[in-house]
Design an enzyme around this catalytic site. Structure first.
Site: not given
Ligand code: KYN
Length: 297
Positions: A153, A236, A268
């Site tokens: 990510s 995703d 994801h």
């Molecule tokens: N990519 C991540 C990896 C690990 C923990 C959280 C996220 C998030 O993206 C949080 C975001 N607020 C979401 O809507 O999923």
């Protein structure tokens, strides 16, 4: 699908909220479950390896990394450097040893890098930190068979920014032989108007300057030496999937070695969580790549 520029803000926020797209759980549950898997997996990592924790790579408080050593290290092990995700504002290196057991079993040294989270860390600082962490590791370890980067990510974005580094100002060129970029984000411009940017406070210029999509020409130093694997989860969001596809295409168009893996039945979060498993497709690909014997050196 239309360009993000044509999306209204609500749609854009949804596209860039990975937790809204899981088919397994609702959005709060999937993040809680993610943290649980990472925490328990990292505890397993501590049991499986000897670790050196909180090794400073710079003078900043967050500029520390954890090193996991295999029980029977070879003289020149492969080094895998992991950059955690969490939109540059969540998670930490302390939860990022979950991929250690299958890797140390195969003799790989794993390094998990800490960096300042937003709002303390801004994008320029975070990118400079991860670059310096790589320089530090190269200087610490004089013998290794190759450096491999892995990020999830936001961490895949950071790994890609390491690939886009002009090393002349650092005095070393790390021998990066591979990069595993998992569910990454390579164009930061679409997140500037979204909630994700509240803590980051990126301007459009900050976003452009830190977008690997704009910097592929800076990756020429890798040509012929580094295999870049772009990985995306089946579940995703469309935008995340598109970002990975476009970045992969840009890598290939630049003449670099790359491959693309669309992992079925993952979202994801579990696309990276499953690295705790020996027989997960991505674990297998990573092991095969990092333990490959070099044929022309
Ligand atoms: N990519 C991540 C990896 C690990 C923990 C959280 C996220 C998030 O993206 C949080 C975001 N607020 C979401 O809507 O999923």
């Amino acid at each position: 699908m239309c360009s993000w520029k044509q999306m209204d803000l609500e749609e854009l926020q949804k596209q860039y909220s990975p937790s809204c797209w899981s088919h397994r759980m609702d959005k709060d549950a999937v993040i809680q479950a993610h943290i649980k898997v990472l925490t328990e997996g990292t505890a397993q990592g501590h049991s499986a390896a000897q670790s050196l924790l909180d090794v400073p790579y710079g003078s900043g408080n967050a500029e520390k990394l954890d090193i996991y050593l295999p029980p029977n290290p070879s003289l020149a092990p492969a080094l895998l450097i992991y950059f955690h995700g969490g939109y540059w504002q969540l998670l930490s290196k302390d939860l990022s040893g979950f991929m250690v057991p299958p890797l140390v079993k195969a003799g790989v040294v794993v390094v998990s890098v800490g960096y300042d989270l937003a709002p303390k860390g801004n994008m320029d600082l975070i990118v400079s930190q991860v670059r310096r962490s790589v320089v530090f590791i190269v200087q610490q370890y004089s013998t290794f068979s190759g450096i491999y980067l892995c990020g999830h990510s936001a961490g895949a974005h950071l790994a890609a920014m390491v690939l886009c580094t002009d090393w002349s100002e650092y005095g070393v060129v790390p021998d990066v032989k591979g990069a595993f970029l998992v569910s990454g984000i390579y164009d930061l411009c679409p997140i500037v108007p979204t909630r994700t940017n509240i803590l980051l406070k990126m301007t459009q210029d900050d976003a452009l300057r830190n977008s690997p999509m704009q910097l592929v020409n800076k990756m020429k130093w890798l040509a012929g030496n580094c295999e870049i694997l772009v990985v995306v989860a089946e579940h995703d969001s469309d935008e995340f999937r598109k970002q990975s596809q476009e970045f992969y295409k840009a890598i290939k168009d630049a003449g670099l070695m790359g491959s693309f893996e669309d992992v079925p039945n993952t979202d994801h979060f579990d696309v990276i969580e499953k690295l705790v498993e020996d027989d997960y497709i991505l674990t297998q690909i990573i092991l095969k790549t990092v333990t490959r014997k070099c044929t022309n050196c």
